[in-house]
Write an enzyme that holds these catalytic residues in place. Structure first.
Site, PDB file in Angstrom:
ATOM      1  N   ASP A 122      55.343  45.213  35.280  1.00 19.51           N
ATOM      2  CA  ASP A 122      54.715  45.575  36.544  1.00 19.51           C
ATOM      3  C   ASP A 122      55.336  44.797  37.697  1.00 19.51           C
ATOM      4  O   ASP A 122      54.638  44.215  38.524  1.00 19.51           O
ATOM      5  CB  ASP A 122      53.203  45.343  36.462  1.00 19.51           C
ATOM      6  CG  ASP A 122      52.475  46.053  37.608  1.00 19.51           C
ATOM      7  OD1 ASP A 122      53.077  46.972  38.199  1.00 19.51           O
ATOM      8  OD2 ASP A 122      51.334  45.692  37.909  1.00 19.51           O
ATOM      9  N   GLY A 154      43.805  41.508  43.110  1.00 20.09           N
ATOM     10  CA  GLY A 154      44.841  41.881  42.148  1.00 20.09           C
ATOM     11  C   GLY A 154      44.362  43.084  41.367  1.00 20.09           C
ATOM     12  O   GLY A 154      43.373  43.718  41.729  1.00 20.09           O
ATOM     13  N   PHE A 203      42.793  43.356  38.585  1.00 16.33           N
ATOM     14  CA  PHE A 203      41.520  43.329  37.882  1.00 16.33           C
ATOM     15  C   PHE A 203      40.496  42.406  38.505  1.00 16.33           C
ATOM     16  O   PHE A 203      39.603  41.911  37.858  1.00 16.33           O
ATOM     17  CB  PHE A 203      41.755  42.947  36.423  1.00 16.33           C
ATOM     18  CG  PHE A 203      42.645  43.943  35.766  1.00 16.33           C
ATOM     19  CD1 PHE A 203      42.138  45.165  35.347  1.00 16.33           C
ATOM     20  CD2 PHE A 203      43.995  43.705  35.621  1.00 16.33           C
ATOM     21  CE1 PHE A 203      42.948  46.111  34.768  1.00 16.33           C
ATOM     22  CE2 PHE A 203      44.809  44.649  35.039  1.00 16.33           C
ATOM     23  CZ  PHE A 203      44.292  45.849  34.618  1.00 16.33           C
ATOM     24  N   GLY A 204      40.633  42.170  39.799  1.00 16.67           N
ATOM     25  CA  GLY A 204      39.608  41.356  40.426  1.00 16.67           C
ATOM     26  C   GLY A 204      40.163  40.578  41.595  1.00 16.67           C
ATOM     27  O   GLY A 204      41.366  40.598  41.852  1.00 16.67           O
ATOM     28  N   PRO A 205      39.282  39.902  42.330  1.00 14.50           N
ATOM     29  CA  PRO A 205      39.709  39.188  43.522  1.00 14.50           C
ATOM     30  C   PRO A 205      40.432  37.879  43.185  1.00 14.50           C
ATOM     31  O   PRO A 205      40.266  37.333  42.107  1.00 14.50           O
ATOM     32  CB  PRO A 205      38.391  38.893  44.241  1.00 14.50           C
ATOM     33  CG  PRO A 205      37.370  38.899  43.172  1.00 14.50           C
ATOM     34  CD  PRO A 205      37.843  39.816  42.087  1.00 14.50           C
TER      35      PRO A 205
END
Ligand code: NAG
Ligand code: NAG
Ligand code: NAG
Ligand code: NAG
Ligand code: NAG
Ligand code: NAG
Ligand code: NAG
Ligand code: NAG
Ligand code: NAG
Length: 850
Positions: A654, A538, A540-542
């Protein structure tokens, strides 16, 4: 009323006829028939009993009038009067069809007090008069079924649905509604309402001696520009439209049709000079006023004189002058304002610069423009204005075109939002000053933002140093908004170690508590975050798949603590999503904070996200039209819930295909609330220094000015719609001649080829009407102007109802490469990935954009 004619009927037949007459009301008067006033008076009733035609006395007045009023409601408001100038003094009036085929109203002395007054060349005088359910009274020729005369063409003071308000710009003929003289006197009063035949059509309310009292502002083919709150939804509900092109006589007409025919709606010119829009409220059994004009002091025509602007929120009274102008006489605004510095062309000197234009935003465009609508380009429009010394202002309005004012600017009004932009011509010295101050302001803002940023960074560093202490399960010291209630933490071996109460700025938010997962549990469920379990990445990270001990499948979003990035988004997501519950939003099961680790635990979505299907050539076919439409509806419902129905008003910011997840039954669920914002109840628009989102989905006002509102989500939804329908990414067409998927869709839409947009894989089996409607709605959603985009309630209504009267969309210019516009400079930064513009950069974007 046959019984009165047939005098020789036998007794039983008479009874029969009498019963028959009393049980079924008539809607028609035939040749030789009579509608009589008097003690046995029974009005004609339209087939559905919506309207009645008969004799009445208004209020306490003794005079009798022939009129039309509402049928089966309690307040039988009169909407039309025949003999408004010639009341009948007693109850002897008779309506009949005369030998020459006219409708005539006779008094007791057999004198005609009113007539339809048609001189007919045709000898076939066999005609009938019928009252219809629209409220129209028609005189019809029986043999040809031709309408010879109708009351809708001779209105009194009420504008009903389906009525056509005609105007002929060439001859100046117009059909106006004329008020009653007083509440109890239907004779023509001093006020009238109609379409102004000069310039772009607009509705005008006139007073005594044809002085203007109010005007609606020019019609731009969707709304009246001077009624800022004529939101798309109401417009859609009323179905206002202007016929186009003019008919063979050169006339055009306005008409409106409520999309819900059961709504009783009327516009009326009151005897005191106010125009009101009234709706029947079935609950309260009353007519309720929806709008009135003029309503505020500033609505009054030209309240502040020429070149004066009326603003209800003004600091020093409601009137002020346009910049560069000064009052002609202090204390008498009706004399208006005059220009301070003459224009270059007026001064006949060559050592001054070319005149410049000052842009007034959100104003009601002045009256009496000179139509120059044919010009297709704003630059041509400006040149045209500069060339003529008498030109005082110009503007370019989508749906109208170039508008030029060659005289004083009258009836200018400042709106809070909505309205149009107007470019007022001024000597260059007047503009020069403001340019300088603008630059100073921008520099100051830049410096300020920079300093603030440094300060925040320092503060954050300090704070982080202090925060390394708490490392035990269930506690997080870094996310200051989330406070863990440790008394609820029990056994660290179970899945749940406690719960968190959510606090925003120190205040507990009333929500069901969010479970806290212990890190050990998550590690075990995800097999120590193994690669095989990684679902994707995503913003900001997995994200990992996991299986809890009880067999429940979960998705774990892990924010790597070391990067420090995304902490705010993470917190935001917890706060928001924990409070949301809707079948079209992904559900948060809990969270986990330990040391540097921050994780969110969601329900697992076996079908991943929508982009895995609709952009994958192998899988496109699997999502057939029926499924795609269901997905579209689901997303729309989820979004509507966020915008309106949840306890908070939330803007997602978003929305994109990869943020729409699919559960086992392919139900869509909106995810990723990292960037969402909560809105106050009456806050409609906000400004952010940090523009976050995904290019290609960002609305113009958000990408350019950082302004976001629910309408920015509507824009993203429009893009999403086009992508789902076409199976193409919005950005995939960037290099082609249409600039983007939006440009391409618009091209097809305007050429009547919208069908070609539908994904070829499903085209054969798709429901064409639904698909075309979806495309139409998408075009409405991606319009440049946020105000013109429908809200999600309207979108859902349009998607799900089959009414033919959708508003006409404007061309979305924002993404096309045809516009010479600084927007494109910024927007050429092509990226379909997450994109964050820092505060400094966005400030410079604003500078570029103006
Ligand atoms: C009016 O005309 C009708 C027939 O057309 C007639 O029967 C009636 O007597 C007349 N009334 C008067 C007052 O002239
Ligand atoms: C009927 O029309 C003629 C001319 O068209 C006009 O002079 C006359 O006043 C009209 N009569 C009524 C009752 O309206
Ligand atoms: C209409 O205006 C005139 C003046 O032009 C005034 O004398 C008259 O009273 C007004 N009538 C009504 C019904 O207001
Ligand atoms: C309206 O016009 C009439 C004549 O055209 C004039 O006598 C009267 O003074 C005018 N009334 C107003 C209020 O201007
Ligand atoms: C006219 O009457 C309506 C309803 O009675 C009222 O709401 C409105 O304020 C009045 N307008 C003026 C100008 O007096
Ligand atoms: C109708 O009237 C009722 C009672 O006064 C009110 O609660 C309701 O909101 C009204 N409905 C509309 C659509 O205005
Ligand atoms: C204001 O100016 C108008 C037009 O010049 C004039 O008719 C009116 O009498 C003036 N009013 C006052 C209060 O001076
Ligand atoms: C403008 O200047 C020219 C030459 O300088 C002169 O002939 C003309 O009369 C002037 N026009 C005006 C309106 O002053
Ligand atoms: C400028 O505008 C005025 C007013 O519409 C018009 O009469 C005149 O012809 C125009 N002049 C030019 C040079 O177009």
């Amino acid at each position: 009323m046959r019984i009165f004619r047939k005098t020789l009927v036998s007794f039983p037949l008479f009874i029969f006829l009498f019963l028959y007459e009393s049980s079924t009301a008539q809607d028609t008067i035939r040749r030789g028939g009579f509608l009589r006033d008097g003690s046995t008076h029974k009005p004609l009733v339209s087939p559905q009993k919506t309207f009645e035609l008969g004799f009445f006395s208004p209020g306490s007045s003794p005079g009798r009038y022939l009129g039309i009023w509402y049928g089966n409601i309690e307040d039988k408001a009169v909407v039309w009067v025949a003999n408004r100038e010639n009341p009948i003094s007693d109850r002897s009036g008779v309506l009949t069809i005369s030998n020459d085929g006219n409708l005539v109203l006779l008094n007791g002395q057999n004198i005609t007090v009113w007539s339809s007054n048609i001189t007919s060349t045709n000898n076939d005088n066999n005609r009938v008069g019928s009252i219809l359910d629209t409220g129209n009274f028609e005189l019809i020729e029986v043999s040809s079924e031709r309408v010879i005369w109708e009351s809708f063409n001779h209105p009194t003071d009420t504008f009903l649905p389906h009525m056509r308000v005609r105007v002929n710009p060439q001859t100046g003929d117009n059909l106006a509604f004329v008020s009653w003289r007083s509440e109890n006197d239907p004779s023509p009063g001093n006020f009238s309402l109609g379409v102004d035949p000069s310039g772009a059509p607009e509705i005008v309310l006139w007073g005594r001696n044809n002085t203007r009292r109010w005007r609606s502002g020019q019609w731009n083919s969707a709304i009246f520009t001077g009624i800022p709150n004529m939101a798309l939804l109401t417009n859609y509900l009323y179905g206002f439209k202007l016929s186009s092109p003019p008919d063979e006589t050169g006339s055009v007409y306005f008409t409106y049709v409520p999309s819900d025919p059961s709504v009783l709606l009327r516009f009326k010119v009151l005897h005191n000079g106010t125009e009101e829009e009234l709706r029947w409220n079935e609950t309260s059994k009353r007519w309720t006023k929806f709008q009135a004009a003029p309503e505020s002091e500033c609505d009054k025509y030209n309240r502040c004189g020429s070149f004066g602007i009326c603003d209800m929120r003004g600091d020093n009274g409601i009137c002020s002058c346009v910049k560069g102008y000064e009052p002609v006489s202090l204390g008498n605004w009706s004399r208006g304002c005059r220009r301070r510095t003459p224009l270059r062309c007026e001064r006949n000197v060559s050592n001054v610069g070319e005149d410049e234009f000052l842009t007034l935003k959100s104003v009601k465009l002045p009256d009496f423009e000179t139509p120059e609508h044919s010009l297709a380009d704003p630059e041509d429009c400006k040149d045209r204005c500069l060339k003529n010394c008498s030109c005082t202002a110009f503007t370019f309005v989508n749906g109208i075109g170039c508008m030029i004012w060659n005289q004083d600017l009258v009836d200018l009004q400042q709106f809070e939002a909505g309205g149009s932009s107007l470019h007022v011509r001024l000597a260059d010295s007047e503009i020069g000053e403001s340019k300088k101050t603008k630059i100073v302001v921008i520099v100051a803002v830049l410096v300020g933002v920079l300093l603030l940023g440094i300060f925040a960074l320092l503060l954050w560093r300090c704070k982080r140093k202090k925060d390394v202490s708490g490392t035990y399960c269930g506690h997080d010291a870094d996310t200051s908004v989330v406070v863990v209630d440790m008394t609820k933490a029990k056994d660290t071996t179970t899945a749940f170690t406690g719960s968190v109460d959510i606090m925003i700025e120190g205040k507990a938010v009333n929500t069901s508590e969010l479970p806290v997962f212990c890190l050990k549990v998550i590690v075990k469920a995800t097999n120590d975050f193994s690669r095989e379990n990684e679902l994707g990445r995503g913003g900001f990270g997995p994200v990992y798949k996991g299986v809890l001990e009880d067999g429940q499948e979960i998705a774990v979003k892990r924010l790597s603590g070391k990067s420090g990035q995304g902490v705010d988004e993470f917190k935001n997501e917890i706060i928001l999503i924990a409070k949301l519950q809707h079948r079209n939003l992904v559900r948060l099961l809990g969270c986990c904070f330990e040391g540097e680790e921050k994780m969110l635990v969601y329900e697992y979505m076996p079908n991943k996200s929508l982009d895995f299907f609709i952009f994958d050539e192998m899988k496109q076919e699997l999502v057939d039209w029926k499924l795609r439409f269901a997905i579209i509806e689901g997303i729309a419902r989820g979004l509507l819930y966020l915008h309106r129905d949840s306890r908070l008003r939330i803007i997602h910011r978003d929305l994109k295909v990869s943020n729409v997840l699919l559960d086992g039954e392919m139900n869509p669920k909106i995810s990723d609330f990292g960037m969402a914002r909560i809105f106050g109840g009456n806050q409609n628009e906000a400004n952010t220094v940090r523009v976050v989102g995904t290019y290609g989905y960002m609305s113009p006002e958000y990408a350019m000015e950082g302004l976001f509102s629910v309408k920015s989500d509507v824009y993203s939804f429009g893009v999403l719609l086009l992508e789902i329908i076409s199976g193409k990414r919005n950005t995939s067409l960037r290099a082609s001649e249409h600039g983007s998927l939006i440009g391409y869709a618009w091209f097809l839409y305007t050429h009547g080829r919208s069908e070609e947009l539908v994904d070829p894989k499903i085209r054969a089996t798709c429901n064409k009407r639904e698909a075309l409607r979806c495309i139409h709605v998408a075009m409405l959603c991606v319009q440049d102007s946020a105000a013109e985009r429908p809200n999600m309630a309207a979108v859902l209504l349009m998607l799900e109802s089959d009414t033919p009267t959708l508003p006409v969309p404007r061309q979305p210019t924002f993404t096309t490469s045809t516009r010479r516009n600084s927007m494109d400079v910024n927007f050429a930064l092509d990226s379909s990935q997450q994109y964050i513009v820092s505060s400094n950069e966005i400030t410079s974007t604003v500078v570029l954009g103006r």
